[in-house]
Write a protein that holds these residues in place. Structure first.
Motif, mmCIF file in Angstrom:
data_model
loop_
_atom_site.group_PDB
_atom_site.id
_atom_site.type_symbol
_atom_site.label_atom_id
_atom_site.label_comp_id
_atom_site.label_asym_id
_atom_site.label_seq_id
_atom_site.Cartn_x
_atom_site.Cartn_y
_atom_site.Cartn_z
ATOM 1 N N SER A 1 0.855 -1.185 0.000
ATOM 2 C CA SER A 1 0.000 0.000 0.000
ATOM 3 C C SER A 1 0.890 1.233 0.000
ATOM 4 C CB SER A 1 -0.915 -0.003 1.230
ATOM 5 O OG SER A 1 -0.247 0.516 2.355
ATOM 6 N N ASP A 2 0.273 2.398 0.127
ATOM 7 C CA ASP A 2 1.047 3.631 0.180
ATOM 8 C C ASP A 2 1.779 3.782 1.511
ATOM 9 O OD1 ASP A 2 0.166 4.270 -2.333
ATOM 10 O OD2 ASP A 2 -1.435 5.601 -1.634
ATOM 11 N N HIS A 3 1.376 3.008 2.536
ATOM 12 C CA HIS A 3 1.938 3.160 3.873
ATOM 13 C C HIS A 3 2.916 2.061 4.266
ATOM 14 C CE1 HIS A 3 -0.663 6.521 4.702
ATOM 15 N NE2 HIS A 3 -1.694 5.816 4.244
ATOM 16 N N PHE A 4 2.903 0.931 3.586
ATOM 17 C CA PHE A 4 3.837 -0.145 3.918
ATOM 18 C C PHE A 4 4.156 -0.982 2.682
ATOM 19 C CE2 PHE A 4 -0.258 -2.191 4.406
ATOM 20 C CZ PHE A 4 -0.053 -3.467 3.898
ATOM 21 N N THR A 5 5.293 -1.659 2.765
ATOM 22 C CA THR A 5 5.705 -2.581 1.712
ATOM 23 C C THR A 5 6.207 -3.850 2.383
ATOM 24 O OG1 THR A 5 6.395 -0.742 0.301
ATOM 25 C CG2 THR A 5 7.250 -2.921 -0.252
ATOM 26 N N GLU A 6 5.609 -4.991 2.027
ATOM 27 C CA GLU A 6 6.054 -6.264 2.576
ATOM 28 C C GLU A 6 7.317 -6.718 1.858
ATOM 29 O OE1 GLU A 6 2.438 -8.532 2.050
ATOM 30 O OE2 GLU A 6 2.027 -8.382 4.204
ATOM 31 N N LEU A 7 8.220 -7.353 2.619
ATOM 32 C CA LEU A 7 9.486 -7.824 2.064
ATOM 33 C C LEU A 7 9.518 -9.359 2.117
ATOM 34 C CD1 LEU A 7 11.807 -5.320 3.947
ATOM 35 C CD2 LEU A 7 10.907 -5.099 1.629
ATOM 36 N N PHE A 8 9.952 -9.975 1.017
ATOM 37 C CA PHE A 8 9.984 -11.423 0.911
ATOM 38 C C PHE A 8 11.388 -11.890 0.557
ATOM 39 C CE2 PHE A 8 5.727 -9.964 -0.093
ATOM 40 C CZ PHE A 8 4.921 -10.820 0.648
ATOM 41 N N ASP A 9 11.746 -13.113 1.001
ATOM 42 C CA ASP A 9 13.031 -13.679 0.613
ATOM 43 C C ASP A 9 12.897 -14.313 -0.771
ATOM 44 O OD1 ASP A 9 11.782 -16.136 0.974
ATOM 45 O OD2 ASP A 9 12.936 -16.682 2.755
ATOM 46 N N LYS A 10 13.965 -14.947 -1.245
ATOM 47 C CA LYS A 10 13.970 -15.503 -2.606
ATOM 48 C C LYS A 10 12.976 -16.655 -2.792
ATOM 49 C CE LYS A 10 17.669 -18.708 -1.662
ATOM 50 N NZ LYS A 10 18.840 -19.338 -2.090
ATOM 51 N N ASP A 11 12.546 -17.265 -1.646
ATOM 52 C CA ASP A 11 11.582 -18.363 -1.723
ATOM 53 C C ASP A 11 10.139 -17.894 -1.541
ATOM 54 O OD1 ASP A 11 13.666 -20.249 -2.040
ATOM 55 O OD2 ASP A 11 13.972 -20.292 0.144
ATOM 56 N N LEU B 1 7.666 0.494 6.657
ATOM 57 C CA LEU B 1 6.565 1.416 6.929
ATOM 58 C C LEU B 1 6.982 2.849 6.611
ATOM 59 C CD1 LEU B 1 5.534 0.110 10.454
ATOM 60 C CD2 LEU B 1 4.403 -0.396 8.296
ATOM 61 N N THR B 2 6.034 3.660 6.219
ATOM 62 C CA THR B 2 6.305 5.082 6.078
ATOM 63 C C THR B 2 6.414 5.696 7.467
ATOM 64 O OG1 THR B 2 3.976 5.703 6.073
ATOM 65 C CG2 THR B 2 4.986 5.209 3.911
ATOM 66 N N ALA B 3 6.969 6.883 7.551
ATOM 67 C CA ALA B 3 7.122 7.564 8.841
ATOM 68 C C ALA B 3 5.767 7.819 9.492
ATOM 69 C CB ALA B 3 7.887 8.874 8.659
ATOM 70 N N ASP B 4 4.782 8.225 8.709
ATOM 71 C CA ASP B 4 3.441 8.476 9.261
ATOM 72 C C ASP B 4 2.813 7.202 9.812
ATOM 73 O OD1 ASP B 4 3.463 11.187 8.802
ATOM 74 O OD2 ASP B 4 2.475 11.042 6.859
ATOM 75 N N ALA B 5 2.963 6.093 9.085
ATOM 76 C CA ALA B 5 2.400 4.826 9.550
ATOM 77 C C ALA B 5 3.082 4.385 10.839
ATOM 78 C CB ALA B 5 2.548 3.751 8.477
ATOM 79 N N TRP B 6 4.415 4.487 10.894
ATOM 80 C CA TRP B 6 5.146 4.083 12.091
ATOM 81 C C TRP B 6 4.769 4.957 13.286
ATOM 82 C CZ3 TRP B 6 6.932 0.292 14.513
ATOM 83 C CH2 TRP B 6 7.807 0.430 15.581
ATOM 84 N N ALA B 7 4.660 6.261 13.088
ATOM 85 C CA ALA B 7 4.298 7.161 14.186
ATOM 86 C C ALA B 7 2.923 6.817 14.754
ATOM 87 C CB ALA B 7 4.342 8.612 13.715
ATOM 88 N N SER B 8 1.999 6.376 13.904
ATOM 89 C CA SER B 8 0.653 6.080 14.390
ATOM 90 C C SER B 8 0.551 4.720 15.077
ATOM 91 C CB SER B 8 -0.368 6.194 13.264
ATOM 92 O OG SER B 8 -0.131 5.201 12.296
ATOM 93 N N ILE B 9 1.391 3.750 14.709
ATOM 94 C CA ILE B 9 1.281 2.417 15.325
ATOM 95 C C ILE B 9 2.411 2.087 16.297
ATOM 96 C CG2 ILE B 9 0.016 1.518 13.341
ATOM 97 C CD1 ILE B 9 2.624 -0.060 12.663
#
Length: 139
Positions: A3-13, A21-29
């Motif tokens: 989304s605009d507020h977070f990006t999930e990270l995956f390994d090669k598998d 997280l964006t700064a705004d998302a992190w500040a709120s949670i």
């Protein structure tokens, strides 16, 4: 998922390994995450700039004696000599050759600023305010 507020990270598998997280998302949670992980955040405490205070005293050229008294108008805490208090009632935040000296009240965290002028000292008190984490720069 993204989304605009977070990006999930995956390994090669394709296994989920983290999330950005964006700064705004992190500040709120952030409080919720710290509570869920049972982490108590303590702000890092910088050492007092005592060398700057000693430099100011060394070059003191005001017509009055070095003043060591500090008073907090916010909570009423007071001392005649902030350096001799154990534990400290006031922590030195900054000092410079221009005569600007700042303290932090250990009781209410207010900021006390002493401006040393040629003939007088002007004292200002500012109540403590929580920082807005979204506006705090970190390097």
């Amino acid at each position: 998922m993204s989304s605009d507020h977070f990006t999930e990270l995956f390994d090669k598998d394709g296994n989920l390994i983290g999330c950005l997280l964006t700064a705004d998302a992190w500040a709120s949670i952030k409080p919720t995450v710290l509570k869920a992980l049972n982490i108590q955040e303590a702000p890092p405490e910088r050492p007092e700039p005592l060398a700057d205070w000693e430099t100011l005293k060394e070059y003191w050229d005001f017509p009055y004696a070095v003043d060591t008294d500090v008073h907090c108008d916010n909570c009423g805490e007071s001392t005649e000599n902030w350096q001799q208090d154990n534990p400290r009632k006031f922590r030195l935040s900054s000092a410079n050759l221009a005569g600007l000296v700042s303290f932090t009240c250990q009781k209410c965290h207010a900021k006390i600023t002493k401006k040393h002028f040629k003939d007088t000292i002007k004292v200002e008190n500012q109540p403590y305010r929580e920082k807005d984490l979204r506006k705090e720069g970190q390097y």
